[in-house]
Design a protein around this motif. Structure first.
Motif, PDB file in Angstrom:
ATOM      1  N   GLU A 402       0.840  -1.186   0.000  1.00 36.84           N
ATOM      2  CA  GLU A 402       0.000   0.000   0.000  1.00 36.84           C
ATOM      3  C   GLU A 402       0.879   1.242   0.000  1.00 36.84           C
ATOM      4  N   THR A 403       0.309   2.342  -0.482  1.00 40.58           N
ATOM      5  CA  THR A 403       1.028   3.610  -0.522  1.00 40.58           C
ATOM      6  C   THR A 403       0.394   4.563   0.475  1.00 40.58           C
ATOM      7  N   HIS A 404       1.212   5.088   1.355  1.00 43.35           N
ATOM      8  CA  HIS A 404       0.733   6.045   2.350  1.00 43.35           C
ATOM      9  C   HIS A 404       1.180   7.447   1.976  1.00 43.35           C
ATOM     10  N   LEU A 405       0.248   8.381   2.027  1.00 40.73           N
ATOM     11  CA  LEU A 405       0.540   9.787   1.808  1.00 40.73           C
ATOM     12  C   LEU A 405       0.244  10.534   3.102  1.00 40.73           C
ATOM     13  N   GLY A 406       1.288  11.097   3.693  1.00 37.27           N
ATOM     14  CA  GLY A 406       1.119  11.906   4.888  1.00 37.27           C
ATOM     15  C   GLY A 406       1.199  13.374   4.506  1.00 37.27           C
ATOM     16  N   PHE A 407       0.077  14.074   4.609  1.00 41.80           N
ATOM     17  CA  PHE A 407       0.031  15.501   4.282  1.00 41.80           C
ATOM     18  C   PHE A 407       0.398  16.264   5.554  1.00 41.80           C
ATOM     19  N   CYS A 408       1.670  16.625   5.651  1.00 44.52           N
ATOM     20  CA  CYS A 408       2.227  17.238   6.861  1.00 44.52           C
ATOM     21  C   CYS A 408       2.131  18.755   6.720  1.00 44.52           C
ATOM     22  N   TYR A 409       1.199  19.354   7.425  1.00 44.71           N
ATOM     23  CA  TYR A 409       0.907  20.779   7.228  1.00 44.71           C
ATOM     24  C   TYR A 409       1.310  21.601   8.445  1.00 44.71           C
ATOM     25  N   ALA A 410       1.681  22.834   8.187  1.00 43.28           N
ATOM     26  CA  ALA A 410       2.109  23.738   9.247  1.00 43.28           C
ATOM     27  C   ALA A 410       0.901  24.475   9.816  1.00 43.28           C
ATOM     28  N   ASP A 411       0.566  24.144  11.039  1.00 39.81           N
ATOM     29  CA  ASP A 411      -0.503  24.815  11.770  1.00 39.81           C
ATOM     30  C   ASP A 411       0.128  26.006  12.509  1.00 39.81           C
ATOM     31  N   PRO A 412      -0.407  27.233  12.449  1.00 39.81           N
ATOM     32  CA  PRO A 412      -1.737  27.612  11.980  1.00 39.81           C
ATOM     33  C   PRO A 412      -1.789  28.234  10.587  1.00 39.81           C
ATOM     34  N   VAL A 413      -0.687  28.216   9.822  1.00 41.98           N
ATOM     35  CA  VAL A 413      -0.775  28.852   8.507  1.00 41.98           C
ATOM     36  C   VAL A 413      -1.716  28.088   7.581  1.00 41.98           C
ATOM     37  N   LEU A 414      -1.884  26.789   7.865  1.00 35.90           N
ATOM     38  CA  LEU A 414      -2.908  25.975   7.205  1.00 35.90           C
ATOM     39  C   LEU A 414      -3.781  25.343   8.282  1.00 35.90           C
ATOM     40  N   SER A 415      -5.080  25.383   8.101  1.00 33.37           N
ATOM     41  CA  SER A 415      -5.981  24.727   9.038  1.00 33.37           C
ATOM     42  C   SER A 415      -6.122  23.253   8.677  1.00 33.37           C
ATOM     43  N   ARG A 416      -6.609  22.463   9.624  1.00 34.37           N
ATOM     44  CA  ARG A 416      -6.827  21.056   9.335  1.00 34.37           C
ATOM     45  C   ARG A 416      -7.871  20.880   8.238  1.00 34.37           C
ATOM     46  N   VAL A 417      -8.891  21.727   8.240  1.00 30.61           N
ATOM     47  CA  VAL A 417      -9.930  21.633   7.216  1.00 30.61           C
ATOM     48  C   VAL A 417      -9.326  21.822   5.833  1.00 30.61           C
ATOM     49  N   ARG A 418      -8.462  22.817   5.689  1.00 32.30           N
ATOM     50  CA  ARG A 418      -7.843  23.074   4.385  1.00 32.30           C
ATOM     51  C   ARG A 418      -6.856  21.971   4.020  1.00 32.30           C
ATOM     52  N   ALA A 419      -6.138  21.445   5.013  1.00 34.26           N
ATOM     53  CA  ALA A 419      -5.208  20.354   4.728  1.00 34.26           C
ATOM     54  C   ALA A 419      -5.958  19.110   4.271  1.00 34.26           C
ATOM     55  N   GLU A 420      -7.083  18.818   4.896  1.00 30.67           N
ATOM     56  CA  GLU A 420      -7.878  17.667   4.477  1.00 30.67           C
ATOM     57  C   GLU A 420      -8.446  17.877   3.082  1.00 30.67           C
ATOM     58  N   ALA A 421      -8.881  19.102   2.785  1.00 32.40           N
ATOM     59  CA  ALA A 421      -9.391  19.399   1.444  1.00 32.40           C
ATOM     60  C   ALA A 421      -8.292  19.245   0.403  1.00 32.40           C
ATOM     61  N   PHE A 422      -7.085  19.663   0.749  1.00 28.35           N
ATOM     62  CA  PHE A 422      -5.949  19.514  -0.167  1.00 28.35           C
ATOM     63  C   PHE A 422      -5.665  18.039  -0.416  1.00 28.35           C
ATOM     64  N   ALA A 423      -5.631  17.244   0.656  1.00 23.59           N
ATOM     65  CA  ALA A 423      -5.375  15.811   0.519  1.00 23.59           C
ATOM     66  C   ALA A 423      -6.432  15.161  -0.368  1.00 23.59           C
ATOM     67  N   ASP A 424      -7.689  15.521  -0.166  1.00 20.37           N
ATOM     68  CA  ASP A 424      -8.759  14.943  -0.978  1.00 20.37           C
ATOM     69  C   ASP A 424      -8.639  15.368  -2.436  1.00 20.37           C
ATOM     70  N   ALA A 425      -8.192  16.612  -2.669  1.00 21.19           N
ATOM     71  CA  ALA A 425      -8.016  17.080  -4.044  1.00 21.19           C
ATOM     72  C   ALA A 425      -6.936  16.278  -4.760  1.00 21.19           C
ATOM     73  N   VAL A 426      -5.835  15.986  -4.058  1.00 18.27           N
ATOM     74  CA  VAL A 426      -4.754  15.191  -4.656  1.00 18.27           C
ATOM     75  C   VAL A 426      -5.250  13.794  -5.000  1.00 18.27           C
ATOM     76  N   LEU A 427      -5.969  13.163  -4.086  1.00 19.64           N
ATOM     77  CA  LEU A 427      -6.465  11.809  -4.345  1.00 19.64           C
ATOM     78  C   LEU A 427      -7.503  11.795  -5.455  1.00 19.64           C
ATOM     79  N   THR A 428      -8.285  12.858  -5.568  1.00 20.22           N
ATOM     80  CA  THR A 428      -9.260  12.945  -6.661  1.00 20.22           C
ATOM     81  C   THR A 428      -8.556  13.006  -8.009  1.00 20.22           C
ATOM     82  N   VAL A 429      -7.480  13.788  -8.093  1.00 21.11           N
ATOM     83  CA  VAL A 429      -6.704  13.876  -9.337  1.00 21.11           C
ATOM     84  C   VAL A 429      -6.137  12.508  -9.689  1.00 21.11           C
TER      85      VAL A 429
END
Length: 444
Positions: A402-429
């Motif tokens: 399996e392939t694991h993607l860890g979206f490691c984001y800098a809080d608070p410049v990115l919120s968890r909501v935005r990081a999750e949306a980014f991760a979902d956008a990558v997987l959608t592509v």
């Protein structure tokens, strides 16, 4: 006591502003006596000289390695009923700074279901980025589990490893070579005008890295590899293209542009340059051997994912062929500040002006055994904090099918909501990638 090399000193400066850690987790199915991990940790310390060192400095300047009187890797044990407790613990480990004068590694054992048939342990190994990159971390974690299974028997003591800076071939060294490489990146950025991931303002000292986890299962991972081989691109190229598309989409949304617009997104890619060093370090040596090359990856409705992946692949190969990653590290002796005060100012400037703020750290297929004696192993994960150059690092490993993607984001410049949306956008592509047969027929 030798002084920290320029690249080590740069990570030391970053670490003093905001923790510069990298962490990895592996799930061990079966009981692990606490003494086994303690013995395995001691075996790692006995084998690797850098794990027996701390860092001394003169009031924020001239950092240097110092042998520890009683070197050890502390092991912290937590008993839990929550199978996802490791997620919180990994986040906590990334955010917790090391006392670098006392040591640079630590272990957390999250024991779940102790005493039952379903007992398992999530082992989290955290190490300072001053001394290790992702591949070094994986080597240490693999050895830790192996030494624990064997009852603490470790390998022979290694000689001290030179800093990567000192192993760069002479042809890649020199002030003019470094200036040319730096200027070329700046000129390319001015011409390309790449998009960066939009963030809110926050001082580097306030930032802490958190992780959003996503997994591509066995079938999806295998299909991605097959498609890449058919079309003639690398998996890393496709991952960089998918990340670029997500960066571009977020940037265009931020400025209110049409989603149909096209552009270029800047994406950093760490490159393992062990094989290019002289002499080349062992594959399981501890150190930082992964300088970053930036790519300017196209995105938009008129750009096929395969076309963007091919562009990312070509740029990365050209940078390696030209030795730009080597020149960048060799040139750090000209540009790395000597102390924290000037280093903090430089970090803030880089944070504002670097052409990219998202990186893709892809270790590819990691050779990690599926079993260690009676234990079954699964769920390998990698995470890394962000430097001043990056606000989001996508840390990727492929192991145990399996392939694991860890979206490691800098809080608070990115919120968890935005990081999750980014991760979902990558997987959608990735899920919507074009059929390679159609792309081949079209000559893409």
């Amino acid at each position: 006591m030798r002084a920290l090399s320029p690249s080590e000193r740069w990570f030391w400066i970053i670490d003093r502003l905001s923790p510069a850690n990298c962490g990895a987790r592996i799930r061990v199915h079966g009981p692990i006596p606490a003494a086994r991990l303690e013995s395995a940790a001691a075996a790692l310390v006995a084998e690797y000289p850098l794990l027996r060192m701390g860092i001394a400095d003169d009031a924020g300047s001239h950092p240097r390695w110092r042998p520890l009187t009683r070197p050890r890797i502390p092991v912290r044990r937590i008993e839990s009923r929550d199978a996802e407790a490791w997620v919180r613990e990994l986040d906590a480990e990334l955010a917790e700074p090391f006392d670098t004068a006392a040591g640079l590694a630590r272990i957390t054992d999250i024991a779940v279901g102790v005493g039952t048939d379903g007992e398992f342990h999530d082992i989290v190994l955290t190490i300072s980025h001053i001394v290790a990159d992702g591949r070094s971390l994986m080597a240490l974690l693999r050895k830790l589990i192996g030494y624990a299974e064997s009852g603490g028997a470790g390998g022979p003591e290694r000689p001290p490893a030179p800093a990567a800076d000192d192993l760069i071939p002479p042809a890649a060294r020199g002030l003019w070579r470094w200036l040319h490489t730096t200027a070329a990146d700046q000129v390319t950025a001015l011409v390309q005008r790449p998009h960066r991931l939009p963030v809110v303002a926050a001082p580097i000292t306030d930032r802490r890295t958190r992780v959003v986890h996503r997994v591509l299962d066995r079938e999806t991972s295998a299909a991605l590899v097959t498609d890449c081989r058919r079309i003639g691109v690398t998996v890393h190229g496709v991952l960089a293209a998918a990340v670029a598309a997500a960066v571009g989409g977020a940037a265009l949304e931020q400025i209110g542009a049409r989603r149909a617009a096209t552009g270029v997104a800047a994406v950093g890619s760490p490159v393992d340059f062990r094989a290019a060093l002289r002499p080349a370090p062992d594959a399981d040596e501890v150190g930082v051997y992964a300088p970053v090359l930036v790519g300017f990856v196209p995105f938009g409705p008129g750009v096929s994912l395969w076309e963007a992946a091919r562009s990312a692949k070509r740029q990365l190969e050209r940078g390696v062929r030209q030795g730009r990653h080597l020149a960048t590290v060799a040139g750090m002796r000209f540009g790395t500040p000597r102390g924290l005060e000037s280093g903090g100012r430089l970090a803030e400037m880089v944070d504002r002006r670097a052409p990219w703020n998202v990186s893709v750290t892809n270790l590819g297929r990691v050779e990690f055994p599926e079993r260690a004696g009676a234990w079954r192993l699964s769920g390998l994960r990698l995470a890394a904090t962000n430097s001043c150059v990056s606000v989001l690092t996508v840390a990727i490993t492929t192991a145990h099918e399996e392939t694991h993607l860890g979206f490691c984001y800098a809080d608070p410049v990115l919120s968890r909501v935005r990081a999750e949306a980014f991760a979902d956008a990558v997987l959608t592509v990735l899920a919507r990638r074009p059929d390679p047969s159609v792309a081949l027929q079209a000559g893409a």
